[in-house]
Design a protein around this motif. Structure first.
Motif, PDB file in Angstrom:
ATOM      1  N   HIS A  71      30.912  17.687 -33.186  1.00 49.12           N
ATOM      2  CA  HIS A  71      32.065  17.534 -32.115  1.00 49.12           C
ATOM      3  C   HIS A  71      32.688  16.219 -31.961  1.00 49.12           C
ATOM      4  N   CYS A  79      35.074  14.321 -28.996  1.00 42.35           N
ATOM      5  CA  CYS A  79      35.747  13.940 -27.639  1.00 42.35           C
ATOM      6  C   CYS A  79      34.902  12.799 -26.605  1.00 42.35           C
ATOM      7  N   TRP A 100      32.055  14.561 -24.805  1.00 36.65           N
ATOM      8  CA  TRP A 100      31.017  14.814 -25.882  1.00 36.65           C
ATOM      9  C   TRP A 100      30.484  13.684 -26.112  1.00 36.65           C
ATOM     10  N   CYS A 111      30.165  19.296 -23.420  1.00 40.58           N
ATOM     11  CA  CYS A 111      31.701  19.316 -22.962  1.00 40.58           C
ATOM     12  C   CYS A 111      32.281  20.558 -22.858  1.00 40.58           C
ATOM     13  N   HIS A 160      35.176  21.518 -24.042  1.00 43.82           N
ATOM     14  CA  HIS A 160      35.415  22.409 -25.217  1.00 43.82           C
ATOM     15  C   HIS A 160      34.460  23.151 -25.833  1.00 43.82           C
TER      16      HIS A 160
END
Ligand SMILES: [Zn+2]
Length: 202
Positions: free
Chosen positions: A149, A151, A154, A164, A166
């Motif tokens: 992933h 972000c 994360w 996170c 998401h």
């Protein structure tokens, strides 16, 4: 980096470092982290929701990372926040609900934020789950034991085996039985899983 805030400082306080690099929020001269004492205090103040709320999520991730860097640099062993330290593990895995399991990876605050995310997809083909949450890609490979992933949150949390919001939101989009099966497997196996940034994945 956090923007200038209305209640930010114009410069360093008397007796405090004059170089912005010694602050977790350099633009506002806030959260000085030049000594172990100050780094600990910065963590305590910034864990206060009233103080956190003054920043956007990306800004919070920036400040968190700088405080954590300082704590690590000074060898101060201290958890991220009270919430993340609470791991509810007196319960039998099979008796844990989806919410219990997600609290384990997210903490209660993040789970609440994950629940508010509408814009999440995750679809499964065999051992591979692929999706997108608010424009951020997500790949879960059950055979390879890998979650990829990307972000800021994360980036900060995945190294500690934490999700996170998401990733949490994506699990909430799966059929409940499927999400439960994956998470019940993930908890005991988590030391062997790789939580990775998209840019680092081959
Ligand atoms: Zn994320």
């Amino acid at each position: 980096m956090p923007e200038r805030k209305p209640d930010g400082r114009e410069g360093p306080r008397e007796g405090y470092p004059k170089d912005p690099k010694h602050y977790a929020d350099p633009n506002n001269w806030k959260y000085p982290v030049h000594t172990p004492f100050h780094a600990r205090a910065a963590r305590r103040y910034f864990d206060n929701p009233v103080n956190r709320a003054k920043y956007e999520e990306e800004e919070q991730a920036y400040i968190d990372a700088r405080i954590d860097d300082a704590l690590r640099r000074f060898g101060v062993v201290e958890g991220r926040s009270m919430e993340d330290r609470v791991i509810p593990f007196d319960k039998d895995l099979e008796e844990m609900s989806l919410e219990d399991l997600l609290v384990f990876f997210l903490g209660k605050d993040r789970l609440r934020r994950a629940m508010k995310i509408e814009e999440a997809t995750l679809s499964r083909r065999g051992d591979l789950l692929e999706g997108e949450v608010k424009g951020y890609p997500l790949h879960i490979d059950l055979a390879d034991k890998r979650i990829v992933h990307d972000c800021p949150d994360w980036q900060r949390r995945s190294g500690g085996g934490l999700f996170c919001k998401h990733v949490g939101a994506a699990f909430l989009k799966l059929p409940e039985a499927e999400a439960l099966a994956i998470l019940r497997r993930l908890v005991p196996e988590r030391e062997r899983w790789i939580f990775q940034m998209e840019r680092d994945a081959g």
